[in-house]
Design a protein around this motif. Structure first.
Motif, mmCIF file in Angstrom:
data_model
loop_
_atom_site.group_PDB
_atom_site.id
_atom_site.type_symbol
_atom_site.label_atom_id
_atom_site.label_comp_id
_atom_site.label_asym_id
_atom_site.label_seq_id
_atom_site.Cartn_x
_atom_site.Cartn_y
_atom_site.Cartn_z
ATOM 1 N N GLN A 210 0.836 -1.202 0.000
ATOM 2 C CA GLN A 210 0.000 0.000 0.000
ATOM 3 C C GLN A 210 0.869 1.250 0.000
ATOM 4 N N PHE A 211 1.913 1.236 0.803
ATOM 5 C CA PHE A 211 2.833 2.374 0.831
ATOM 6 C C PHE A 211 3.445 2.614 -0.540
ATOM 7 N N GLU A 212 3.915 1.558 -1.192
ATOM 8 C CA GLU A 212 4.566 1.719 -2.497
ATOM 9 C C GLU A 212 3.592 2.234 -3.541
ATOM 10 N N ALA A 213 2.340 1.776 -3.483
ATOM 11 C CA ALA A 213 1.341 2.261 -4.446
ATOM 12 C C ALA A 213 1.062 3.745 -4.236
ATOM 13 N N GLN A 214 0.905 4.150 -2.982
ATOM 14 C CA GLN A 214 0.667 5.562 -2.690
ATOM 15 C C GLN A 214 1.889 6.401 -3.028
ATOM 16 N N LEU A 215 3.065 5.849 -2.776
ATOM 17 C CA LEU A 215 4.307 6.563 -3.072
ATOM 18 C C LEU A 215 4.440 6.829 -4.561
ATOM 19 N N GLN A 216 4.211 5.812 -5.382
ATOM 20 C CA GLN A 216 4.375 5.981 -6.825
ATOM 21 C C GLN A 216 3.434 7.034 -7.382
ATOM 22 N N GLN A 217 2.257 7.132 -6.825
ATOM 23 C CA GLN A 217 1.330 8.168 -7.272
ATOM 24 C C GLN A 217 1.777 9.543 -6.797
ATOM 25 N N ALA A 218 2.183 9.621 -5.536
ATOM 26 C CA ALA A 218 2.508 10.927 -4.943
ATOM 27 C C ALA A 218 3.784 11.531 -5.516
ATOM 28 N N ILE A 219 4.776 10.704 -5.856
ATOM 29 C CA ILE A 219 6.030 11.284 -6.350
ATOM 30 C C ILE A 219 5.891 11.766 -7.793
ATOM 31 N N GLN A 220 4.841 11.327 -8.488
ATOM 32 C CA GLN A 220 4.633 11.790 -9.852
ATOM 33 C C GLN A 220 3.987 13.166 -9.904
ATOM 34 N N GLU A 221 3.387 13.576 -8.799
ATOM 35 C CA GLU A 221 2.689 14.852 -8.748
ATOM 36 C C GLU A 221 3.619 15.928 -8.211
ATOM 37 N N LYS A 222 3.756 16.974 -8.958
ATOM 38 C CA LYS A 222 4.651 18.048 -8.549
ATOM 39 C C LYS A 222 3.953 18.965 -7.558
ATOM 40 N N THR A 223 4.733 19.507 -6.652
ATOM 41 C CA THR A 223 4.211 20.497 -5.719
ATOM 42 C C THR A 223 5.247 21.597 -5.538
ATOM 43 N N GLN A 224 4.778 22.800 -5.487
ATOM 44 C CA GLN A 224 5.642 23.942 -5.202
ATOM 45 C C GLN A 224 5.274 24.450 -3.814
ATOM 46 N N LEU A 225 6.095 24.086 -2.842
ATOM 47 C CA LEU A 225 5.800 24.480 -1.477
ATOM 48 C C LEU A 225 6.019 25.982 -1.298
ATOM 49 N N GLN A 226 4.953 26.682 -1.069
ATOM 50 C CA GLN A 226 5.029 28.118 -0.824
ATOM 51 C C GLN A 226 4.926 28.334 0.684
ATOM 52 N N LEU A 227 6.025 28.085 1.365
ATOM 53 C CA LEU A 227 6.042 28.153 2.816
ATOM 54 C C LEU A 227 6.814 29.370 3.278
ATOM 55 N N PRO A 228 6.381 29.995 4.357
ATOM 56 C CA PRO A 228 7.179 31.110 4.911
ATOM 57 C C PRO A 228 8.518 30.595 5.410
ATOM 58 N N SER A 229 9.554 31.408 5.288
ATOM 59 C CA SER A 229 10.882 30.981 5.746
ATOM 60 C C SER A 229 10.995 31.028 7.255
ATOM 61 N N ALA A 230 10.110 31.784 7.922
ATOM 62 C CA ALA A 230 10.181 31.873 9.380
ATOM 63 C C ALA A 230 8.775 32.075 9.943
ATOM 64 N N LEU A 231 8.513 31.451 11.080
ATOM 65 C CA LEU A 231 7.228 31.563 11.765
ATOM 66 C C LEU A 231 7.495 31.908 13.231
ATOM 67 N N LEU A 232 6.973 33.034 13.675
ATOM 68 C CA LEU A 232 7.084 33.401 15.082
ATOM 69 C C LEU A 232 5.915 32.786 15.811
ATOM 70 N N ILE A 233 6.186 31.940 16.807
ATOM 71 C CA ILE A 233 5.119 31.271 17.534
ATOM 72 C C ILE A 233 4.488 32.254 18.499
ATOM 73 N N SER A 234 3.156 32.363 18.433
ATOM 74 C CA SER A 234 2.426 33.212 19.358
ATOM 75 C C SER A 234 1.693 32.327 20.348
ATOM 76 N N ALA A 235 1.147 32.933 21.355
ATOM 77 C CA ALA A 235 0.439 32.165 22.394
ATOM 78 C C ALA A 235 -0.781 31.465 21.855
ATOM 79 N N SER A 236 -1.297 31.900 20.714
ATOM 80 C CA SER A 236 -2.511 31.303 20.150
ATOM 81 C C SER A 236 -2.212 30.320 19.047
#
Length: 237
Positions: A210-236
């Motif tokens: 099951q892992f290999e089947a899910q892996l083969q599908q997921a690695i074929q799909e491209k993703t561009q991670l648009q993540l912030p380079s830094a996150l300041l943790i707040s109390a909330s």
């Protein structure tokens, strides 16, 4: 018997069903950890793991531990830790070398490390080509106190190792960053093998097939991670 891999040849790994049940998932020995070899290995769900004085060993455990968007959760205890970590900062790929070196450092509960100089060099090369990710946690004094690193392929993040210099630091870093990865296109976080630490976050064991089947599908799909380079943790958070 397991196959011996020739580092002088193009990377080639045997089929995963040839892996030994004991120890769990040992597939092959030899080869090398160049980016080319690592790329082929992770494409098949295989990873290196051995003591530095041993020959290179390659593994594909069964069952496989993974976290998905559906299974992920932040434990109540970790959520409390995050809320208490006000003015701590989580960054991405801002200190990759320091993180992998910290993960390679000896630990009191372990006799050694599997992260040798070849591993460090190769993963740094993969970072430069956008295929690796480090997560760093900094305290309000600007000290690096925890984090983890791994590889990115398609919509999969292969978690490799984590460290803490203060209690629960790696849990805080992962608890803040994992939701962002899953929200921005990562379909699966590979945890390799079950640990109580990652089970708290929803890691579940699935059959290798099951892992290999899910892996083969997921690695074929491209993703561009648009993540912030830094996150300041707040109390909330």
């Amino acid at each position: 018997m397991i196959d011996w891999l020739d580092a002088a040849q193009p990377p080639f790994f045997p089929a995963s069903h040839q892996a030994l049940d004991e120890p769990n998932g040992l597939l092959a020995a030899g080869g090398c950890t160049s980016p080319l070899w690592l790329d082929q290995a992770y494409r098949q769900g295989i990873f290196p793991w051995n003591d530095p004085e041993e020959v290179r060993l390659w593994w594909t455990p069964a069952p496989r531990a993974v976290i998905t968007a559906e299974s992920f959760r932040i434990p109540r205890t970790v959520r409390k830790l995050i809320n208490r970590a006000k003015n701590y900062t989580v960054t991405l790929n801002q200190a990759f070398e320091r993180v992998i070196q910290a993960c390679a450092a000896p630990r009191a509960e372990e006799s050694g490390t599997w992260i040798d100089d070849d591993i460090i060099t190769s993963y740094q090369r993969m970072l430069r080509s956008g295929r690796a990710l480090s997560i760093e946690l900094w305290n309000p004094d600007g000290e690096l106190i925890g984090g983890c690193y791994g590889l990115l392929k398609g919509r999969v993040f292969f978690g490799e190792s984590m460290f803490s210099r203060e209690s629960n630091a790696s849990k805080i870093a992962f608890g803040v960053t994992a939701p962002l990865l899953l929200e921005h296109g990562i379909q699966m976080i590979d945890c390799q093998m079950h640990t109580e630490h990652l089970a708290q976050f929803g890691a579940q064991e699935i059959p290798r097939s099951q892992f290999e089947a899910q892996l083969q599908q997921a690695i074929q799909e491209k993703t561009q991670l648009q993540l912030p380079s830094a996150l300041l943790i707040s109390a909330s958070a």
